[in-house]
Design an enzyme around this catalytic site. Sequence first.
Site, short mmCIF file in Angstrom:
data_model
loop_
_atom_site.label_atom_id
_atom_site.label_comp_id
_atom_site.label_asym_id
_atom_site.label_seq_id
_atom_site.Cartn_x
_atom_site.Cartn_y
_atom_site.Cartn_z
CD GLU A 123 41.80 84.12 29.18
OE1 GLU A 123 42.78 83.37 29.26
OE2 GLU A 123 40.68 83.83 29.63
CD GLU A 161 38.74 90.09 28.92
OE1 GLU A 161 37.94 90.45 29.82
OE2 GLU A 161 38.80 88.90 28.50
CB CYS A 165 39.04 78.63 29.81
SG CYS A 165 40.60 78.41 30.64
CB SER A 173 38.97 86.56 31.05
OG SER A 173 38.74 86.56 29.67
CE LYS A 187 35.13 73.04 29.69
NZ LYS A 187 35.22 74.45 29.27
CD GLU A 214 31.83 76.19 29.84
OE1 GLU A 214 32.55 77.18 29.97
OE2 GLU A 214 32.24 75.11 29.34
CD GLU A 234 18.96 80.25 27.86
OE1 GLU A 234 19.07 81.34 28.44
OE2 GLU A 234 17.92 79.59 27.82
CB CYS A 267 41.58 70.16 31.54
SG CYS A 267 41.06 71.88 31.57
#
Length: 588
Positions: free
Chosen positions: A277, A280, A299, A319, A358, A361, A365, A509
């Site tokens: 990140e 980026e 995230c 991102s 999550k 999330e 795949e 979190c």
Amino acid sequence: MVNLTIDGKQISVKENTTIMDAADQNGISIPSLCYLKGINEIAACRVCVVELEGKEKLLTACNNVAEEGMVIYTNSPKVRKHRRNTVELLLSQHDCMCVTCPRSGNCSLQKVANDLDILDIPFRQVLEHQKWNKEFPLIRNSEKCIKCMRCIQVCDKVQGLNIWDLEGTGSRTTVNVSGHKTIEESACSLCGQCITHCPTGALSERSDTGKVWKAIADPDKIVVVQVAPAVRAAWGEQIGLPLEEATIGKIMDALKRMGADYVFDTVFSADLTIMEEAQEFVERFTRGELKDRPMFTSCCPGWVRFIKSQYPHLVKYLSTAKSPQQMFGAAMKTYFAQKIGVSPEKIFAVSVMPCTAKKAECEMELFYEEYAGHDVDVVVTTRELVKMIRSAHIRPETLKDVESDRPMQEGTGAGVIFGATGGVMEAALRTAYAIIKKENPPADAFKDVRSKGFNENNGVQEADFMVDDIKVRTAVVSGLGNTRALLKKIESGEAQYDFVEVMACPGGCVGGGGQPIHDGEELAFERGKNLYDLDEKMQIRHSHENPDIQKMYEEYFEKPVSHKAHLLLHTDHLDSMSKYGTGYTKLK
């Protein structure tokens, strides 16, 4: 100041203080079910009634103000009779199967009923039943709902999503998904704040512990578990370990005793996320792509779900880096699988997370070379972890500090603070600075992005930093209601930034929807301080200095944002818009 008497105690409080607060400030507890200070002060449950001397009618303590000369009784015979009758009526419309309830032992209704010594319900029991998809990560059991409206108020006032609403009239009034939608059709971010603020078991996360136990029992499965940074700041609260003893090493010990084959700290992949990140951000910033809109962190899956449903035109500014959870899963199924010489299909990847989003999330795949499957197979919350520890009959005082496994063992202070609001931004800036300047900044150079509190500046922390003659404008925000307000400012041109961190849950979190529940208490910022303390004590505080990260790049990913890194550690958010429910796309 106002002078009054409560239960024979003469007290003095500031003007406009509620009776509830006046009592609490003086060590007198008044029970309640619907009350949430500043959010839900509507006296819906009427459990907090008190008797005012000279008045026939009882008063609700949560929304009546203390006045000069009041003489109040919080536990008189009249109050007790009324309170008992009220709770008995609530129980007549409540599924009282406490043994099979996810909140058994931590339920406000259960506690109030036990305190009142209610052993029988004198009224005919009538339960409301609404259909619900039990596969959805958020579960609602209408038979346990007491119509306190907390979920509605938290979702409206704090998160600004309006997922819940009242429907029906009179005795048929109930809570349901707003707009006559199913929960799948709604714009629910899965932040789980409605769960942590529900006083009963009417709302809970989908229980996935059975899937983990099944995998552990399967001789053909290699069970690999990762534990998120925020979990260490809270799991001890629920299991009776003081903060200084509730270490990540003891979680590793517990998981090994349960039967996990390999255990890892997600702090490692938080460092990996920063490598991707930060690089980026530097590339997008130097290319001039962030002049009109900032790059947003990606995230937090609750935030990603939010932006895709509410602001789809801004999705391209996210991102492309996956979250630490997903990066770890991808590395487990490729790099780690190669290291131990097994096929990815044999690895069963488990995440212990503070988050309910999550669970959705992990439906992401992964398609890479010959492997098709999921980065992560199952997610359990901090609460579910504690249930598993208890289910395994592990006594907390017997746990020892155990190191996580190799080769993805090392973590840094930058990775630890991911669990607190502002932590991702601070960690990314430490490494972005090093990329630009070819030298490390002081570890605390960017601590101005640390939040001062959820109610300070509407949950937004702004900070500008100079790197030589380059100015980097940043903002950190937690809570989706605050996020919406910030996005409006960005859209209108009132505010301009280069880099913005968003966390769906207030405080980040550490205040996630999967953390231990303490009814009426908000502990996110206290937990966050613990993570910052751990950061200060870490030997390595910059993600790019993590030796295991450096080795992984040398052996596998080559360098940050390389072709291979993009295939495994990044995602195309725009391509996944049609898959809003999971928020992620297939990578080929």
